[in-house]
Design a protein around this motif. Sequence first.
Motif, PDB file in Angstrom:
ATOM      1  N   ILE A  18      22.103  -5.947 -14.849  1.00 41.43           N
ATOM      2  CA  ILE A  18      21.584  -5.859 -13.496  1.00 41.43           C
ATOM      3  C   ILE A  18      20.109  -5.951 -13.479  1.00 41.43           C
ATOM      4  O   ILE A  18      19.438  -6.502 -12.533  1.00 41.43           O
ATOM      5  N   VAL A  19      19.325  -5.339 -14.584  1.00 38.53           N
ATOM      6  CA  VAL A  19      17.979  -5.528 -14.636  1.00 38.53           C
ATOM      7  C   VAL A  19      17.574  -6.857 -14.790  1.00 38.53           C
ATOM      8  O   VAL A  19      16.693  -7.495 -14.255  1.00 38.53           O
ATOM      9  N   GLY A  20      18.207  -7.710 -15.773  1.00 39.84           N
ATOM     10  CA  GLY A  20      18.002  -9.106 -15.731  1.00 39.84           C
ATOM     11  C   GLY A  20      18.310 -10.026 -14.518  1.00 39.84           C
ATOM     12  O   GLY A  20      17.605 -10.615 -14.521  1.00 39.84           O
ATOM     13  N   GLY A  21      19.296  -9.449 -13.819  1.00 35.37           N
ATOM     14  CA  GLY A  21      19.577 -10.197 -12.614  1.00 35.37           C
ATOM     15  C   GLY A  21      18.413 -10.117 -11.855  1.00 35.37           C
ATOM     16  O   GLY A  21      18.300 -11.166 -11.097  1.00 35.37           O
ATOM     17  N   ALA A  22      18.022  -8.605 -11.556  1.00 38.17           N
ATOM     18  CA  ALA A  22      16.812  -8.455 -10.621  1.00 38.17           C
ATOM     19  C   ALA A  22      15.777  -9.438 -11.086  1.00 38.17           C
ATOM     20  O   ALA A  22      14.956  -9.936 -10.125  1.00 38.17           O
ATOM     21  N   LEU A  23      15.185  -9.608 -12.428  1.00 41.06           N
ATOM     22  CA  LEU A  23      14.338 -10.596 -12.860  1.00 41.06           C
ATOM     23  C   LEU A  23      14.471 -11.935 -12.292  1.00 41.06           C
ATOM     24  O   LEU A  23      13.569 -12.652 -11.808  1.00 41.06           O
ATOM     25  N   LEU A  24      15.650 -12.536 -12.525  1.00 38.44           N
ATOM     26  CA  LEU A  24      16.254 -13.731 -12.197  1.00 38.44           C
ATOM     27  C   LEU A  24      16.091 -13.857 -10.736  1.00 38.44           C
ATOM     28  O   LEU A  24      15.793 -15.139 -10.379  1.00 38.44           O
ATOM     29  N   VAL A  25      16.625 -12.927  -9.960  1.00 37.70           N
ATOM     30  CA  VAL A  25      16.820 -13.116  -8.615  1.00 37.70           C
ATOM     31  C   VAL A  25      15.108 -13.240  -7.895  1.00 37.70           C
ATOM     32  O   VAL A  25      14.749 -14.351  -7.192  1.00 37.70           O
ATOM     33  N   ARG A  26      14.315 -12.491  -8.692  1.00 37.17           N
ATOM     34  CA  ARG A  26      12.966 -12.596  -8.088  1.00 37.17           C
ATOM     35  C   ARG A  26      12.376 -13.739  -8.768  1.00 37.17           C
ATOM     36  O   ARG A  26      11.629 -14.345  -7.764  1.00 37.17           O
ATOM     37  N   ARG A  27      12.579 -14.272  -9.558  1.00 36.45           N
ATOM     38  CA  ARG A  27      12.041 -15.546 -10.209  1.00 36.45           C
ATOM     39  C   ARG A  27      12.421 -16.931  -9.480  1.00 36.45           C
ATOM     40  O   ARG A  27      11.846 -17.632  -9.392  1.00 36.45           O
ATOM     41  N   GLY A  28      13.765 -16.642  -9.053  1.00 33.71           N
ATOM     42  CA  GLY A  28      14.477 -17.913  -8.699  1.00 33.71           C
ATOM     43  C   GLY A  28      14.381 -18.352  -7.472  1.00 33.71           C
ATOM     44  O   GLY A  28      14.513 -19.524  -7.045  1.00 33.71           O
TER      45      GLY A  28
END
Length: 148
Positions: free
Chosen positions: A138-148
């Motif tokens: 989930i934390v990795g997903g948050a970083l990917l969503v923000r970056r993406g």
Amino acid sequence: MNGTYIAMALLLVAGALTAIQGPSNARLSQGMGSVINGAFFSFIIGTMALGVIALILQVKPEGQAVRSIPWWGWIGGLYGCLFVTSIAWGIPKLGVATTMTLVVAGQLILGVILDHYGALGTPTQPVSLARLGGIALIVGGALLVRRG
């Protein structure tokens, strides 16, 4: 249908609706001039809706049960204030997806801690590698969503 599946479906819908609640409250806050004003009116509308539902269902608190509620059982609305206000503040700055992903990450992190200790009357569920892996995803997903 199994009661567990009904509960899971309702919770999934409730979670999805928070993605709509955020932009609604953000827009209300913009129109009201601040996130505090927006959250205040959001809670007024929610309180009125709950009042109507309570009247329709004819539900009322039972005296002895009310007296047995611990102090921390009374402050859930304070957390709701922070939740609604921070999401209304965050969405215009970060977008819906990033804001909601960070909210879910925070919920899971504290949820695993509360489960591990059985805090606030919850059933004890020890921390496991699978649960920690879920948080990491989930934390990795948050970083990917923000970056993406």
